[in-house]
Design an enzyme around this catalytic site. Structure first.
Site, PDB file in Angstrom:
ATOM      1  N   LYS A   1       0.837  -1.194   0.000  1.00  0.00           N
ATOM      2  CA  LYS A   1       0.000   0.000   0.000  1.00  0.00           C
ATOM      3  C   LYS A   1       0.873   1.245   0.000  1.00  0.00           C
ATOM      4  O   LYS A   1       2.004   1.147   0.495  1.00  0.00           O
ATOM      5  CB  LYS A   1      -0.976   0.040   1.175  1.00  0.00           C
TER       6      LYS A   1
ATOM      7  N   TYR B   1      -4.242   4.131   6.533  1.00  0.00           N
ATOM      8  CA  TYR B   1      -4.764   3.148   7.489  1.00  0.00           C
ATOM      9  C   TYR B   1      -6.056   3.656   8.131  1.00  0.00           C
ATOM     10  O   TYR B   1      -6.999   2.893   8.345  1.00  0.00           O
ATOM     11  CB  TYR B   1      -3.739   2.849   8.586  1.00  0.00           C
TER      12      TYR B   1
HETATM   13  P1  NAD Z   1      12.429   1.576   2.390  1.00  0.00           P
HETATM   14  O1  NAD Z   1      12.952   2.912   2.010  1.00  0.00           O
HETATM   15  O2  NAD Z   1      12.890   0.976   3.662  1.00  0.00           O
HETATM   16  O3  NAD Z   1      12.714   0.528   1.218  1.00  0.00           O
HETATM   17  C1  NAD Z   1      12.465   0.831  -0.124  1.00  0.00           C
HETATM   18  C2  NAD Z   1      13.242  -0.113  -1.006  1.00  0.00           C
HETATM   19  O4  NAD Z   1      13.034   0.266  -2.362  1.00  0.00           O
HETATM   20  C3  NAD Z   1      14.767  -0.055  -0.759  1.00  0.00           C
HETATM   21  O5  NAD Z   1      15.288  -1.362  -0.780  1.00  0.00           O
HETATM   22  C4  NAD Z   1      15.285   0.726  -1.922  1.00  0.00           C
HETATM   23  O6  NAD Z   1      16.612   0.392  -2.282  1.00  0.00           O
HETATM   24  C5  NAD Z   1      14.298   0.324  -3.015  1.00  0.00           C
HETATM   25  N1  NAD Z   1      14.253   1.293  -4.121  1.00  0.00           N
HETATM   26  C6  NAD Z   1      14.187   0.944  -5.419  1.00  0.00           C
HETATM   27  N2  NAD Z   1      14.198   2.020  -6.206  1.00  0.00           N
HETATM   28  C7  NAD Z   1      14.282   3.084  -5.385  1.00  0.00           C
HETATM   29  C8  NAD Z   1      14.351   4.478  -5.620  1.00  0.00           C
HETATM   30  N3  NAD Z   1      14.329   4.994  -6.864  1.00  0.00           N
HETATM   31  N4  NAD Z   1      14.413   5.292  -4.549  1.00  0.00           N
HETATM   32  C9  NAD Z   1      14.406   4.784  -3.291  1.00  0.00           C
HETATM   33  N5  NAD Z   1      14.355   3.468  -3.009  1.00  0.00           N
HETATM   34  C10 NAD Z   1      14.295   2.622  -4.048  1.00  0.00           C
HETATM   35  O7  NAD Z   1      10.834   1.673   2.363  1.00  0.00           O
HETATM   36  P2  NAD Z   1       9.805   0.691   3.060  1.00  0.00           P
HETATM   37  O8  NAD Z   1       9.433   1.253   4.382  1.00  0.00           O
HETATM   38  O9  NAD Z   1      10.281  -0.701   2.986  1.00  0.00           O
HETATM   39  O10 NAD Z   1       8.519   0.903   2.119  1.00  0.00           O
HETATM   40  C11 NAD Z   1       8.382   0.242   0.880  1.00  0.00           C
HETATM   41  C12 NAD Z   1       6.878   0.139   0.531  1.00  0.00           C
HETATM   42  O11 NAD Z   1       6.214  -0.586   1.550  1.00  0.00           O
HETATM   43  C13 NAD Z   1       6.151   1.474   0.438  1.00  0.00           C
HETATM   44  O12 NAD Z   1       5.188   1.427  -0.581  1.00  0.00           O
HETATM   45  C14 NAD Z   1       5.461   1.622   1.777  1.00  0.00           C
HETATM   46  O13 NAD Z   1       4.272   2.385   1.741  1.00  0.00           O
HETATM   47  C15 NAD Z   1       5.146   0.178   2.104  1.00  0.00           C
HETATM   48  N6  NAD Z   1       5.114  -0.072   3.559  1.00  0.00           N
HETATM   49  C16 NAD Z   1       4.083  -0.786   4.058  1.00  0.00           C
HETATM   50  C17 NAD Z   1       4.031  -1.078   5.411  1.00  0.00           C
HETATM   51  C18 NAD Z   1       2.930  -1.937   5.960  1.00  0.00           C
HETATM   52  O14 NAD Z   1       2.787  -2.004   7.172  1.00  0.00           O
HETATM   53  N7  NAD Z   1       2.163  -2.619   5.116  1.00  0.00           N
HETATM   54  C19 NAD Z   1       5.031  -0.602   6.274  1.00  0.00           C
HETATM   55  C20 NAD Z   1       6.096   0.127   5.724  1.00  0.00           C
HETATM   56  C21 NAD Z   1       6.128   0.385   4.354  1.00  0.00           C
END
Ligand code: NAD
Length: 369
Positions: free
Chosen positions: A138, A222
């Site tokens: 999401k 959420y």
């Molecule tokens: P994060 O920044 O920790 O990880 C993002 C990942 O994407 C990294 O591995 C990064 O290297 C990669 N990536 C690829 N291309 C990129 C770019 N151009 N710029 C930046 N990063 C890039 O983020 P996250 O917290 O893991 O979030 C990722 C997704 O998951 C988002 O859509 C977020 O909304 C969702 N999320 C959901 C929940 C949940 O509880 N369901 C919790 C956190 C995040």
């Protein structure tokens, strides 16, 4: 009636007994039967950031119907750690340019996209074009058009699509939905709450081109989901306003906070808030004709709990929401069913969030179809 599977098991059992003799029977029979167990669906994770590393990959190990068989990363230094931790081979590792080659990897059934919001369509489309089922984090994307592209690409591939709405698998959220749907406290009048967090100025979350928006797209979603999930209804109008910006450098591209009200058919009103600058909110409260109930905390990974106005607690044992979400998707795939957290469900939230932004920008209420 004896099914084909039962007769095959019986055959395996008898063949093992007669060929090898009694002392070896039990262990070898177990091995033969294990080989006969239903195949777990292979998942590949796209994006090895905080959520994949801290939650999804560990949760995959606890699933009944899934297993981690692939990774997609743009950061080579992560590869040896993931290979060792999850017993992956070189052939299981892709980058964003090579992920189309997953088409040649029959071990991968499902691609779970966990990259920044505005990259979801690009990565979901690559997964669908490689002939894989798609689970997308999401928010599904940052525009209606991109959500529709994902839906149609997955449909064209003849595969299934789900969005990572983990709270729809949380027993205490389900209990709140039950209380509302069974009208245990009568018709709903008001839902009120919020979800907020703080972030650093270096995260992609403050860049509009990657995040699509600020806290609304990230965590406010959420609170929006709760209003729709608990009531089982769709809003007909939204009105919203942005809060003050105390750090104009950090919040040059996305909002620091936004609050919004929604009107539902039958008179239910909801009021929600989200922010990136103070954090601190993580709850909802539902007021009905004859009482109230809610969760606080509401949106933690494993520990939601709450109360009812009649004094009872809402405190069912937590589950690993990601494990439940992935097992549910695997079951939908195996049984050819549509997920309750479908692409259409993801699209509905994106439509409403864009209406919230429009209302905050124009200062006028926005009607929803
Ligand atoms: P994060 O920044 O920790 O990880 C993002 C990942 O994407 C990294 O591995 C990064 O290297 C990669 N990536 C690829 N291309 C990129 C770019 N151009 N710029 C930046 N990063 C890039 O983020 P996250 O917290 O893991 O979030 C990722 C997704 O998951 C988002 O859509 C977020 O909304 C969702 N999320 C959901 C929940 C949940 O509880 N369901 C919790 C956190 C995040």
């Amino acid at each position: 009636m004896i099914t084909t599977k039962q007769s095959r098991r019986t055959f395996v059992r008898r063949a093992t007994v007669s060929a090898l003799g009694f002392p070896f029977v039990s262990s070898l029979t177990s091995a033969a039967l294990a080989a006969d167990e239903p195949r777990k669906l292979g998942f590949a994770l796209v994006g090895l950031g905080g959520l994949s590393t801290g939650q999804i990959a560990p949760a995959l190990l606890k699933t009944q119907h899934c297993r981690l068989v692939g990774i997609v990363t743009g950061t080579p230094s992560k590869i040896p750690v993931w290979k060792e931790r999850y017993h992956l081979a070189d052939k299981d590792v892709y980058n964003y340019e090579t992920m189309g080659q997953m088409a040649n990897n029959p071990d991968i059934d499902v691609v779970y996209v966990v990259t920044p919001n505005a990259l979801h369509a690009e990565h979901c489309l690559k997964a669908a074009q490689a002939g894989k089922h798609v689970l997308c984090e999401k928010p599904m994307e940052t525009s209606v058009e991109k959500c529709e592209q994902i839906i149609s690409a997955v449909k064209k591939a003849g595969k299934k699509l789900a969005v990572g709405y983990r709270c729809q698998f949380d027993p205490n959220h389900l209990e709140c939905r039950r209380l509302a749907q069974e009208k245990v406290f009568g018709d709903l009048k008001m839902i009120e709450g919020g979800f907020s967090r703080t972030i650093s100025a270096t995260e992609w979350r403050v860049k509009k081109v990657l995040a699509g928006g600020g806290p609304l797209m990230d965590v406010g979603i959420y609170a929006l989901q709760t209003c729709r999930f608990v009531s089982g209804a769709e809003p007909i109008e939204v009105s919203a306003k942005y809060g003050p910006v105390n750090d104009p450098v950090k919040f040059a591209e996305v909002e620091a906070s936004v609050s919004w009200e929604m009107t539902f058919p039958g008179g239910l009103k909801t009021t929600c808030r989200t922010n990136y600058d103070k954090g601190g909110e993580n709850n909802f409260q539902v007021t009905a004709e004859k009482g109230a109930f809610g969760l606080n905390p509401a949106y933690n990974y494993n520990s939601s709990r709450g109360t009812r106005s009649d004094g009872q607690a809402i405190n069912l044992p937590g589950v690993n929401q990601f494990t439940a979400e992935m097992d549910d998707f695997a079951q939908c795939i195996k049984n050819n069913q549509t997920s309750k957290v479908s692409g259409e469900e993801g699209l509905r939230d994106v439509r409403i969030m864009l209406a919230i932004y429009e209302s905050a920008r124009t200062g006028k209420p926005v009607k929803l179809a």
